[in-house]
Design a protein around this motif. Structure first.
Motif, short mmCIF file in Angstrom:
data_model
loop_
_atom_site.label_atom_id
_atom_site.label_comp_id
_atom_site.label_asym_id
_atom_site.label_seq_id
_atom_site.Cartn_x
_atom_site.Cartn_y
_atom_site.Cartn_z
N ASP A 34 0.71 -1.16 0.05
CA ASP A 34 0.05 0.32 -0.08
C ASP A 34 0.87 1.00 -0.38
O ASP A 34 0.77 1.93 0.91
N GLY A 35 1.87 1.71 -0.97
CA GLY A 35 2.63 2.21 -0.99
C GLY A 35 3.68 1.45 -0.55
O GLY A 35 5.07 2.71 -0.56
N SER A 36 3.88 0.99 0.14
CA SER A 36 5.24 0.46 1.04
C SER A 36 5.03 -1.43 1.42
O SER A 36 4.19 -1.19 1.02
N TRP A 37 5.79 -1.95 1.27
CA TRP A 37 5.24 -3.12 1.51
C TRP A 37 6.07 -3.08 3.50
O TRP A 37 5.75 -2.90 4.16
N THR A 38 4.26 -4.18 3.70
CA THR A 38 3.76 -4.69 5.39
C THR A 38 4.13 -6.34 4.98
O THR A 38 3.35 -6.65 4.57
N ASN B 205 6.15 2.05 -13.44
CA ASN B 205 5.93 2.61 -12.49
C ASN B 205 6.98 1.64 -11.71
O ASN B 205 7.22 0.31 -12.34
N VAL B 206 7.93 2.74 -10.56
CA VAL B 206 8.88 0.99 -9.84
C VAL B 206 8.29 1.46 -7.93
O VAL B 206 7.60 2.29 -7.91
N LEU B 207 7.81 -0.26 -8.14
CA LEU B 207 7.13 0.06 -6.30
C LEU B 207 7.93 0.33 -5.42
O LEU B 207 9.12 0.43 -5.78
N HIS B 208 7.96 0.48 -4.03
CA HIS B 208 8.46 1.14 -3.49
C HIS B 208 9.09 0.53 -3.27
O HIS B 208 9.22 -1.21 -2.67
#
Length: 406
Positions: free
Chosen positions: A147-151, A327-330
């Motif tokens: 969600d914009g970064s991985w968790t 685009n590139v993921l965070h």
């Protein structure tokens, strides 16, 4: 902590006990059955030295490795604080072997019987699942959410452990940072995983081969911390020359064992037996370990400079692309990132088109168990001209395929 029934350590026989007493007293015993040719002048002259079968690997090599690891730990910015003494790396806690792949195999033998299970991250590199299958063990996936970064979905892990009423789950595998998501564990995730593993008696296998490669321009990276040396849970931390030296052909890996004293003692007895059965690392390789450790910092710096530079180039190329379809993921660290493109383009069709039109092959997202279509893994290692060409080919192919759908 539960261990595999196939690694039950045997009680030493009276002869072994007497030999140990003699050794402690400093008395050297001749061996009636000594069949080591290097002890009798029969080894090849081109391979110097005598063979000493230490199951953990040659002591001199492990001592050199511990010096490097302790130096790295002292200058680390991870903020260990009061935990620093527990992080001291004792050569006795290290096992040398040929690769982290072999380490996974040994540790699954140590912890699991046939039909047991280990938890692995999804998305993730498919190697662990393949090795588990070869060991007749099931790899159960726990999800990483984006969600914009991985968790990490900690609730999902807790649910899997709680529902494991037969105790099949013997280890939780963490990749720190993960491949291909390029995400480090956050401190709160790390603490939650430790608490769950303590509660359910599950060991941690922490693959930290990419740990040193944090992206320099990521200001919002989470506070990073290794699992290596963790004292509260039986922990096996994996690393090796493949990533540390950017040398996959230098087949040297290691396991660092830590945890509660009783668990470590039991694990050591059993892991020693496994290591002894497979015989220690070749001294031809081990003798070069101290020398190669001397170039570790310069090699890591070289790779960090390359991947950080290529990541900056990638972002600039994506920003300048007029269509803006890729685009590139965070991403926070490692050697690889994930590109995202419109999901209306089939991943297989895109890769085959890249092969046909550009002479370029790629790994689509489903290779790593991404839950939806529209991803490619991109290495940040190529020399800059080749890297720019690779990215340019992807952009051109994606743009042309979307244009053909209009």
């Amino acid at each position: 902590m539960r261990f595999s029934s196939r690694t039950v350590p045997f009680e030493p026989n009276p002869i072994a006990l007497a030999e140990a007493d003699m050794n402690r007293a400093g008395r050297t015993l001749r061996k009636l059955n000594d069949s080591n040719p290097t002890k009798h002048g029969l080894g090849p002259k081109s391979i110097e030295g005598a063979y000493d079968a230490d199951p953990k690997g040659p002591r001199q090599a492990r001592e050199a490795l511990s010096v490097m690891m302790n130096s790295r730990n002292r200058r680390s910015a991870d903020g260990w604080g009061d935990d620093a003494p527990a992080r001291h790396v004792d050569p006795a806690s290290l096992y040398l072997l040929s690769s982290t792949s072999q380490a996974y195999s040994w540790l699954i033998k140590l912890l699991c019987d046939a039909g047991d299970a280990v938890l692995v991250p999804k998305p993730g590199y498919p190697l662990v699942e393949s090795i588990a299958r070869l060991e007749c063990v099931e790899a159960l996936s726990y999800p990483l959410r984006y969600d914009g970064s991985w968790t990490i979905d900690i609730a999902a892990i807790a649910g899997m452990l709680e529902s494991d009423t037969h105790g099949r789950i013997r280890a939780l595998i963490v990749i720190n940072p993960n491949n291909p998501t390029a995400s480090y564990l956050r401190e709160e995730e790390r603490e939650a995983i430790l608490a769950l593993c303590r509660r359910y008696g599950v060991a941690i296998i922490a693959d930290e081969v990419f740990y040193e490669y944090a992206f320099a321009d990521e200001q919002d990276c989470p506070k990073r911390r290794r699992f290596a040396g963790e004292p509260s849970v039986l922990t096996f931390a994996l690393d090796g020359f493949s990533k540390l030296l950017a040398a996959p052909h230098a087949k040297v890996g290691w396991i660092q064992l830590s945890g509660p004293d009783a668990d470590v003692r039991e694990a050591t007895l059993r892991l020693d037996a496994i290591a002894d059965d497979y015989l220690p690392m070749s001294s031809i390789i081990a003798d070069r370990i101290p020398e190669l450790l001397g170039i570790a910092d310069s090699q890591s710096d070289l790779v960090r400079h390359r991947v950080s530079g290529n990541l900056a180039t990638l972002r600039q190329m994506l920003k300048e692309d007029e269509h803006g379809l890729v685009n590139v993921l965070h991403a926070e660290g490692g050697w690889n990132v994930l590109l995202r493109f419109p999901a209306v383009i089939d991943e297989d069709e895109l890769v085959i088109a890249l092969m046909r039109d550009c002479g370029l092959t790629a790994q689509p997202g489903y290779f790593f168990d991404m839950e939806s279509n529209g991803f490619l893994a991109l290495s940040l290692l190529p020399e800059p001209p080749e890297f720019e060409r690779n990215v340019g080919d992807v952009l051109q192919e994606v743009n042309s395929r979307i244009a053909s759908m209009a």
